[in-house]
Design a protein around this motif. Sequence first.
Motif, PDB file in Angstrom:
ATOM      1  N   VAL A 154       7.449   0.131   2.362  1.00 47.12           N
ATOM      2  CA  VAL A 154       8.364   1.262   2.387  1.00 47.12           C
ATOM      3  C   VAL A 154       7.688   2.401   3.148  1.00 47.12           C
ATOM      4  CG1 VAL A 154       9.699   2.828   0.939  1.00 47.12           C
ATOM      5  CG2 VAL A 154       9.122   0.546   0.103  1.00 47.12           C
ATOM      6  N   THR A 180      11.538  12.435  -5.198  1.00 49.38           N
ATOM      7  CA  THR A 180      11.971  11.146  -4.642  1.00 49.38           C
ATOM      8  C   THR A 180      12.470  10.202  -5.739  1.00 49.38           C
ATOM      9  OG1 THR A 180       9.668  10.399  -4.638  1.00 49.38           O
ATOM     10  CG2 THR A 180      10.556  11.205  -2.550  1.00 49.38           C
ATOM     11  N   ASP A 181      12.290  10.581  -6.992  1.00 52.40           N
ATOM     12  CA  ASP A 181      12.917   9.828  -8.086  1.00 52.40           C
ATOM     13  C   ASP A 181      14.356  10.317  -8.315  1.00 52.40           C
ATOM     14  OD1 ASP A 181      11.106   7.946  -8.913  1.00 52.40           O
ATOM     15  OD2 ASP A 181      10.393   9.038 -10.666  1.00 52.40           O
ATOM     16  N   TYR A 182      14.489  11.641  -8.414  1.00 50.61           N
ATOM     17  CA  TYR A 182      15.757  12.184  -8.915  1.00 50.61           C
ATOM     18  C   TYR A 182      16.685  12.769  -7.850  1.00 50.61           C
ATOM     19  CZ  TYR A 182      13.312  11.644 -13.317  1.00 50.61           C
ATOM     20  OH  TYR A 182      12.623  11.135 -14.370  1.00 50.61           O
ATOM     21  N   TRP A 194       6.419  15.567  -5.315  1.00 55.75           N
ATOM     22  CA  TRP A 194       7.006  14.632  -4.346  1.00 55.75           C
ATOM     23  C   TRP A 194       7.540  13.401  -5.084  1.00 55.75           C
ATOM     24  CZ3 TRP A 194       6.115   9.638  -2.477  1.00 55.75           C
ATOM     25  CH2 TRP A 194       6.783   9.322  -1.290  1.00 55.75           C
ATOM     26  N   ALA A 195       6.765  12.915  -6.058  1.00 56.52           N
ATOM     27  CA  ALA A 195       7.220  11.759  -6.839  1.00 56.52           C
ATOM     28  C   ALA A 195       8.483  12.106  -7.631  1.00 56.52           C
ATOM     29  CB  ALA A 195       6.105  11.276  -7.772  1.00 56.52           C
ATOM     30  N   ASP A 211       0.783  -1.240   0.000  1.00 54.89           N
ATOM     31  CA  ASP A 211       0.000   0.000   0.000  1.00 54.89           C
ATOM     32  C   ASP A 211       0.819   1.298   0.000  1.00 54.89           C
ATOM     33  OD1 ASP A 211      -2.539   1.417   0.191  1.00 54.89           O
ATOM     34  OD2 ASP A 211      -1.855   1.943   2.203  1.00 54.89           O
ATOM     35  N   ASP A 212       2.112   1.229   0.303  1.00 55.87           N
ATOM     36  CA  ASP A 212       2.918   2.454   0.428  1.00 55.87           C
ATOM     37  C   ASP A 212       3.081   3.168  -0.930  1.00 55.87           C
ATOM     38  OD1 ASP A 212       5.757   1.708  -0.824  1.00 55.87           O
ATOM     39  OD2 ASP A 212       4.840  -0.057   0.088  1.00 55.87           O
ATOM     40  N   PRO A 213       3.642   4.387  -0.923  1.00 56.53           N
ATOM     41  CA  PRO A 213       3.741   5.150  -2.189  1.00 56.53           C
ATOM     42  C   PRO A 213       4.793   4.626  -3.178  1.00 56.53           C
ATOM     43  CG  PRO A 213       3.857   6.602  -0.271  1.00 56.53           C
ATOM     44  CD  PRO A 213       3.991   5.219   0.238  1.00 56.53           C
ATOM     45  N   ALA A 217       7.197   6.372   4.232  1.00 53.46           N
ATOM     46  CA  ALA A 217       7.438   7.688   3.648  1.00 53.46           C
ATOM     47  C   ALA A 217       6.567   8.691   4.379  1.00 53.46           C
ATOM     48  CB  ALA A 217       7.098   7.668   2.160  1.00 53.46           C
ATOM     49  N   THR A 220      17.926  11.818  -4.767  1.00 57.37           N
ATOM     50  CA  THR A 220      17.997  10.759  -3.758  1.00 57.37           C
ATOM     51  C   THR A 220      19.437  10.463  -3.363  1.00 57.37           C
ATOM     52  OG1 THR A 220      18.098   9.048  -5.460  1.00 57.37           O
ATOM     53  CG2 THR A 220      15.913   9.628  -4.648  1.00 57.37           C
ATOM     54  N   SER A 250       5.010  11.906   2.147  1.00 61.78           N
ATOM     55  CA  SER A 250       4.044  11.771   1.052  1.00 61.78           C
ATOM     56  C   SER A 250       2.703  12.336   1.528  1.00 61.78           C
ATOM     57  CB  SER A 250       3.906  10.312   0.636  1.00 61.78           C
ATOM     58  OG  SER A 250       2.963   9.645   1.438  1.00 61.78           O
ATOM     59  N   TRP A 291      -2.705   8.110  -4.882  1.00 64.17           N
ATOM     60  CA  TRP A 291      -3.122   7.834  -6.260  1.00 64.17           C
ATOM     61  C   TRP A 291      -4.543   8.354  -6.494  1.00 64.17           C
ATOM     62  CZ3 TRP A 291      -6.846   5.104  -8.971  1.00 64.17           C
ATOM     63  CH2 TRP A 291      -6.553   4.853 -10.319  1.00 64.17           C
ATOM     64  N   PHE A 330       2.957   1.964  -6.534  1.00 70.39           N
ATOM     65  CA  PHE A 330       2.530   3.212  -7.151  1.00 70.39           C
ATOM     66  C   PHE A 330       3.639   3.985  -7.852  1.00 70.39           C
ATOM     67  CE2 PHE A 330      -0.987   2.085  -4.480  1.00 70.39           C
ATOM     68  CZ  PHE A 330      -2.062   2.360  -5.306  1.00 70.39           C
ATOM     69  N   ARG A 331       4.889   3.487  -7.837  1.00 67.64           N
ATOM     70  CA  ARG A 331       5.899   4.130  -8.660  1.00 67.64           C
ATOM     71  C   ARG A 331       5.737   3.750 -10.132  1.00 67.64           C
ATOM     72  NH1 ARG A 331       9.203   8.319  -6.726  1.00 67.64           N
ATOM     73  NH2 ARG A 331       7.549   8.800  -5.274  1.00 67.64           N
ATOM     74  N   ARG A 368       0.464   9.393   3.082  1.00 69.91           N
ATOM     75  CA  ARG A 368       1.261   8.297   3.651  1.00 69.91           C
ATOM     76  C   ARG A 368       0.898   6.943   3.053  1.00 69.91           C
ATOM     77  NH1 ARG A 368       2.086  10.822   8.975  1.00 69.91           N
ATOM     78  NH2 ARG A 368       2.426  12.946   8.280  1.00 69.91           N
ATOM     79  N   SER A 369       0.006   6.931   2.090  1.00 68.01           N
ATOM     80  CA  SER A 369      -0.369   5.663   1.465  1.00 68.01           C
ATOM     81  C   SER A 369      -0.384   5.868  -0.038  1.00 68.01           C
ATOM     82  CB  SER A 369      -1.751   5.225   1.965  1.00 68.01           C
ATOM     83  OG  SER A 369      -2.521   4.689   0.901  1.00 68.01           O
ATOM     84  N   GLY A 370       0.175   4.921  -0.760  1.00 66.45           N
ATOM     85  CA  GLY A 370       0.215   5.042  -2.213  1.00 66.45           C
ATOM     86  C   GLY A 370      -1.175   5.051  -2.805  1.00 66.45           C
ATOM     87  N   THR A 371      -2.056   4.216  -2.224  1.00 62.71           N
ATOM     88  CA  THR A 371      -3.420   4.127  -2.736  1.00 62.71           C
ATOM     89  C   THR A 371      -4.127   5.464  -2.566  1.00 62.71           C
ATOM     90  OG1 THR A 371      -3.374   1.877  -1.895  1.00 62.71           O
ATOM     91  CG2 THR A 371      -5.472   2.676  -2.707  1.00 62.71           C
TER      92      THR A 371
END
Lengths: 234, 120
Positions: free
Chosen positions: B2, B79-81, B75-76, A194-196, B4, B83, B7, B16, A200-201, B10-13
């Motif tokens: 993971v 956290t991609d570039y 934020w995405a 579920d984390d980001p 974070a 780091t 974010s 999204w 979700f990457r 705090r949850s990817g879902t």
Amino acid sequence: MLQVSIYRYNPETDQQPWMQDFQFDTEGKDLMVLDVLEQIKAQDSSVTYRRSCREGVCGSDGLNINGKNGLACITPLSETVKNNKLVIRPLPGLPVIRDLVVDMSLFYAQYEKIQPYLQNNTPAPAIERLQTPEDRAKLDGLYECILCACCSTSCPSFWWNPDRFIGPAGLLQAYRFLADSRDTATDDRLSRLDDPFSVFRCHGIQNCVNVCPKGLNPTRAIGHIRTMLLTRAT
Amino acid sequence: MVTAVTSFGRSGTSDWLVQRVSGVILLAYFLFIGWVVLTGVDYASWKALFAQTWVKVFSLMALLSLAAHAWIGLWAVVTDYLTERLMGTTGNVLRISAQLVIALVLFVYVVWGVQILWGY
Ligand code: SF4
Ligand code: SF4
Ligand code: FES
């Protein structure tokens, strides 16, 4: 003569990776890329790469061939060679151990995270856990993965975050167990995704689909995982 | 899993979903503004439009969506570039600084926006 250019790097003697050129006579045959490598190795035994089955089953010879990841053993020259040139490099994004051999630890660590084995907390039946043909069919397009890493190492999201994004190969396998009617750990599995970063990457770039030598579709599997996560959370 | 803490949800879902919903709100708002501008405005009609409560509410909704959308998207990107993996400790310093700047700018925009919407 085919112009073959191979990435060379021996950490014990080379400061930098370099490209070595070979002239190769195919004698008019449409060889596989692996055949070319084998014949070059017969001339210069220091050229290093992995291979085992030489028929697209073991997944050990994933390489970057003329800019596209694929298995050398099942990539015919006719499919990849343009302008008489063949450029072979290691899979991108992973540390090179030597020449075309990469360190797959990061890739396997992501695979391990998704717990790639059946988990069932109900008492084991006397003979076996049965599955209807319909439920079994849900695993088609998932179980065939040979973990060659062609997909994950073509994915920009995996290049930037190989320690946090599971990557297409691991996610395809994650869905293989989420979709299995015999697995009862679905909720725990989803909680761990579920984390980001883990799922979700994925930004749907679809490089993974484009390169998979087994014709599998990790993007679709990732979409199913996302739907399961959303359904569970809303 | 993971972790974070910076974010959005705090949850990817959740991130999204917020990203999608805020995207739709922004699209609707800009279509609305675009339509208003294209059909012709002058100072009086623009002021009358924004005197209506629903326009203020819709504008605030778009403003908050913009802040959330920008935070999740940027934020995405950082956290991609930016780091530790790509540039060592410098990456951490750059990423945290960038996040602070982005957060500050978005906060100022939201407060300023509220002031504009309800202040005139
Ligand atoms: S999904 Fe395809 S490309 Fe990816 S590891 Fe499996 S077989 Fe290889
Ligand atoms: S679709 Fe997702 S997993 Fe596949 S290459 Fe793109 S970002 Fe990576
Ligand atoms: S050598 Fe086994 S897949 Fe190519």
